[in-house]
Design a protein around this motif. Structure first.
Motif, PDB file in Angstrom:
ATOM      1  N   VAL A  46       1.024  -1.730  -0.107  1.00 43.03           N
ATOM      2  CA  VAL A  46       0.241   0.096   0.225  1.00 43.03           C
ATOM      3  C   VAL A  46       0.972   1.751  -0.085  1.00 43.03           C
ATOM      4  O   VAL A  46       1.998   0.974   0.373  1.00 43.03           O
ATOM      5  CB  VAL A  46      -0.660  -0.405   1.332  1.00 43.03           C
ATOM      6  N   HIS A  47       0.211   2.463  -0.478  1.00 46.40           N
ATOM      7  CA  HIS A  47       1.063   3.418  -0.092  1.00 46.40           C
ATOM      8  C   HIS A  47       1.184   4.248   1.000  1.00 46.40           C
ATOM      9  O   HIS A  47       0.357   3.693   1.871  1.00 46.40           O
ATOM     10  CB  HIS A  47       0.497   4.871  -0.976  1.00 46.40           C
ATOM     11  N   ASP A  73      -3.419   4.970   2.979  1.00 48.15           N
ATOM     12  CA  ASP A  73      -5.125   4.393   1.784  1.00 48.15           C
ATOM     13  C   ASP A  73      -4.746   3.508   2.689  1.00 48.15           C
ATOM     14  O   ASP A  73      -4.936   2.338   3.125  1.00 48.15           O
ATOM     15  CB  ASP A  73      -4.331   3.940   0.657  1.00 48.15           C
ATOM     16  N   PRO A  74      -6.388   3.521   3.607  1.00 45.93           N
ATOM     17  CA  PRO A  74      -7.317   4.867   2.349  1.00 45.93           C
ATOM     18  C   PRO A  74      -6.786   6.137   3.490  1.00 45.93           C
ATOM     19  O   PRO A  74      -6.774   6.215   4.856  1.00 45.93           O
ATOM     20  CB  PRO A  74      -8.620   4.198   2.948  1.00 45.93           C
ATOM     21  N   LEU A  75      -7.104   7.685   3.111  1.00 45.95           N
ATOM     22  CA  LEU A  75      -6.685   8.800   3.309  1.00 45.95           C
ATOM     23  C   LEU A  75      -7.311   9.072   4.593  1.00 45.95           C
ATOM     24  O   LEU A  75      -6.824   9.871   6.087  1.00 45.95           O
ATOM     25  CB  LEU A  75      -6.803   9.591   2.454  1.00 45.95           C
ATOM     26  N   PRO A  78      -6.791   5.890   7.633  1.00 47.36           N
ATOM     27  CA  PRO A  78      -5.411   5.487   8.150  1.00 47.36           C
ATOM     28  C   PRO A  78      -4.864   4.824   9.255  1.00 47.36           C
ATOM     29  O   PRO A  78      -5.208   5.132  10.631  1.00 47.36           O
ATOM     30  CB  PRO A  78      -4.167   6.666   7.787  1.00 47.36           C
ATOM     31  N   THR A 414      -1.048  11.663  -3.873  1.00 43.81           N
ATOM     32  CA  THR A 414      -1.380  10.146  -4.133  1.00 43.81           C
ATOM     33  C   THR A 414      -2.462  10.218  -5.319  1.00 43.81           C
ATOM     34  O   THR A 414      -2.949  11.870  -5.670  1.00 43.81           O
ATOM     35  CB  THR A 414      -2.005   9.674  -2.820  1.00 43.81           C
TER      36      THR A 414
END
Length: 736
Positions: A46-47, A73-75, A78, A414
């Motif tokens: 994941v980012h 991710d998710p922002l 997180p 992102t």
């Protein structure tokens, strides 16, 4: 009963016990954690956001670091951040991702492997040389690094074979380019070398052979500011100061013409071609910066477009800042087409000042942080510059954020958000994500959560004589009582040129405020009128140097603004209030301004009392490396350009530097600090001032630090100086 709570500085220094209402002390200033570098990358598919929290350990006298990671991710929600590892000493720099679990970085003089799946930091190269700030090429087969070229020592065996080196040195030109002074005589050269998978390095190649040059080793967010590899690995772009063409003692040098010396603060953008070994000056070509050729310009932060056309790099951008003339203080974003040799000034006549910039992930836009003269905040802007590999028209600047925060640096991008680092006290303290569509802000990381309870800063913009403006920030104690009268400390600014490389602000305003004072911090705004800029340009000076420090009308209007700020309800002119106490504080030229404000030179001319500060009950001065005598400073400073410009300006006036720029010494207590390694303001300035004060019987104290330059690094010497300052303030003022 005292209340205690546990403060965890992100796990940095273990669990520390502190008071519920913590105040700033010299120790807290020194040990305050901050985010030294941050970047984005992959973590377990994941980012993620990576960031390093750094803090100074007073007992061990070393820097301590912790590497953290937080998936983004998710922002909106997180996962919690996770600490990967901790290490001491040198910080990690110039991160490059090899694969989702492995990074290549540099620390000090060596390259390191950083693994995130099984967290570890392992040394990769074993270089036995004083290399620094290594930068690995995009293909990971070359490395760039800075090497401090030293002036030649005198070899005693040249005269007596039985002896070796002496402490004498031979200087063929000025060795000082910054605050390090005359003693060191170092100039940074740029080298590159091939290295293999085992970390073995080949023969280094100097990109600047036989050149009298200097490259600034400044870092931004853990990366070199002024050195860049091109994506195709053919070019190296760097910003450097090169007076070598006018140096008669170097190969190819010419005899210097009788003109004012170039400023080491000025620099050009150079392009080194690794294929043919030739160097081209990009910023020396006909440019759209639209400034006279005689105006020195600092070109900095070159950055290649990450995308390539047919495997070749074509576009590059950088920042240009004139150091004199009508546009002094303006910072513009320049885009250059290396194929067609054309430059575009993207922000000409825009009004804002560009601080940092980055290419978007797709390489089509430039994102940059900038500030407007009438705003204290730094915001994020975007301009689309390319359509494919062609210039996009029209070039429209779009404001992306309205945060009203000091944005320190760009962290990453992102698909849905921009990641920014927010600074406090000059260092990054927080990383936030800004939603691209809604503009919603999501906090991601914070180094020190205890700063959230501090009292708000009161900010005002004051107009001075000749169209000059100054920002004044007012700091109050944590337990401020509006019914009491607090002594005031006025912090006067040094030249911006002298402040650039400082590591820490010794007069931390909240530390002074929490000691029982109201603190006013002055900062000149870059908003001179056209007439003021033209007047300074005609004299050959930067308008900020001309008007703020050497113009008696501006000094008088500054004093009047301070009086009205301290006494808003008083009559005009303000009258002295005996219960008010004021201390002036400054470094370098800020200390010179303090002497000007405190002196009674105008009263001697007009036969009255002190006309500069008629409303203030001055109790004393605190001066660090003060410019006490302009004449002797001109002859001894390592900033030869600025000294020459002031001399040229005085010749334009026809009478030279007259007595109005030399303050009479006020009969006030003074604490003077002197750094023995200061090149900008030599130690003789402060030592001479102390001698005169002692001869006149004026109460004074001198602290001499032989190893400190103009700016302060974090360390024990700084703690000693700050405690001496607080003790001195307490001895000359009465706290509420």
């Amino acid at each position: 009963m005292k209340k205690y709570f546990l403060i965890v500085y992100s796990g940095m220094l273990g669990i520390c016990t502190g008071h519920a209402q913590s105040v700033w002390t010299p120790e807290r200033v020194a040990e305050a954690p901050y985010i030294s570098s941050c970047w984005t990358g992959s973590f377990r598919g994941v980012h993620a956001l990576y960031y390093v929290i750094t803090a100074y350990d007073i007992e061990r006298n070393m820097m301590r670091h912790q590497l953290w990671v937080r998936p983004i991710d998710p922002l909106q929600d997180p996962p919690a951040p996770r600490q990967l590892l901790s290490f001491n000493g040198e910080d990690i720099e110039n991160m490059q991702e090899l694969n989702p679990n492995t990074w290549l970085c540099t620390r000090g003089h060596q390259c390191y492997w950083l693994r995130t799946d099984s967290p570890s930091l392992r040394q990769f190269t074993h270089i036995d040389s004083p290399y620094a700030h290594l930068l690995v090429s995009p293909k990971k087969d070359y490395v760039l690094f800075l090497h401090a070229e030293k002036v030649r020592d005198v070899e005693a065996r040249d005269y007596y074979p039985q002896f070796g080196k002496t402490t004498a040195r031979i200087y063929h030109a000025l060795p000082a380019f910054d605050a390090a002074g005359w003693e060191d005589g170092y100039a940074h050269h740029l080298f590159y070398a091939r290295f293999d998978s085992l970390g073995r390095m080949g023969m280094p190649v100097d990109l600047m052979p036989y050149e009298w040059t200097n490259l600034r080793p400044a870092l931004s967010n853990g990366r070199l500011n002024d050195v860049q590899w091109s994506p195709d690995e053919r070019y190296v772009a760097y910003a450097a100061y090169k007076p070598g063409e006018d140096h008669p003692d170097l190969p190819g040098g010419r005899t210097s013409s009788p003109k004012a010396p170039s400023t080491p603060a000025a620099s050009e953008i150079y392009l080194y071609d690794l294929q043919d070994g030739l160097t081209d000056c990009l910023s020396c070509q006909a440019s759209s910066t639209q400034h006279p050729a005689s105006v020195p310009i600092r070109h900095e932060s070159p950055l290649f477009n990450p995308s390539t056309a047919q495997g070749k790099s074509r576009w590059i951008a950088w920042i240009a800042e004139p150091l004199a003339g009508e546009a002094a203080g303006q910072r513009d974003l320049i885009l250059a087409d290396m194929d067609r040799k054309i430059q575009y000034n993207l922000t000409h006549s825009w009004g804002g000042r560009v601080w940092h910039f980055w290419w978007s992930n797709d390489g089509q836009s430039l994102l940059f942080t900038a500030s407007y003269p009438d705003s204290m905040g730094v915001e994020l802007y975007q301009v689309q510059v390319l359509d494919g590999n062609r210039l996009h028209t029209p070039l429209v600047i779009q404001q992306l954020t309205h945060l009203h925060m000091p944005v320190a640096t760009w962290v990453g991008e992102t698909p849905s958000a921009w990641l920014l680092a927010i600074s406090r006290w000059g260092r990054a303290q927080e990383v936030i994500a800004v939603d691209k569509r809604a503009g919603t802000v999501y906090p991601l990381a914070q180094a020190d959560t205890s700063v959230e309870s501090e009292p708000p800063v009161q900010t005002s913009l004051c107009r001075l004589a000749n169209g000059l403006h100054v920002w004044i920030n007012r700091y109050l104690p944590a337990h401020f009582d509006a019914t009491r009268s607090y002594p005031a400390i006025i912090c006067l600014p040094d030249l911006q040129e002298f402040d650039e490389e400082k590591e820490v602000n010794w007069h931390h305003p909240q530390m002074l405020a929490d000691a029982g004072y109201q603190v006013f911090v002055l900062s000149p705004a870059y908003t001179p009128s056209f007439s003021q800029r033209a007047h300074a340009a005609n004299r050959g000076l930067n308008w900020i140097e001309e008007s703020f420090y050497l113009d008696s009308a501006v000094v008088a209007s500054l004093a009047d603004s301070l009086c009205h700020l301290l006494y808003p309800a008083n009559t005009d002119p303000p009258v002295v209030q005996s219960d008010n106490q004021v201390v002036l504080l400054g470094s370098g030229w800020g200390a010179h301004l303090a002497l000007m404000l405190a002196s009674n030179q105008l009263s001697r001319e007009e036969g009255g009392q002190n006309q500069h500060l008629p409303c203030l009950n001055l109790k004393g001065l605190v001066l660090w490396n003060p410019v006490a005598d302009v004449f002797s400073w001109q002859a001894a400073t390592s900033d030869r350009w600025l000294a020459a410009q002031m001399e040229i300006g005085s010749r334009h006036e026809g009478s030279g530097m007259d007595a109005q720029h030399q303050p009479y010494l006020p009969d006030l207590p003074m604490l003077i600090g002197v750094g023995g390694r200061d090149g900008w303001v030599p130690a003789g300035q402060g030592l001479g001032l102390f001698n005169v004060l002692q001869d006149k019987g004026i109460r004074s104290r001198l602290l001499y630090f032989p190893q400190i330059a103009h700016y302060w690094p974090i360390g024990h010497d700084l703690l000693v100086w700050q405690h001496q300052v607080l003790n001195w303030l307490q001895s000359i003022t009465t706290s509420p």
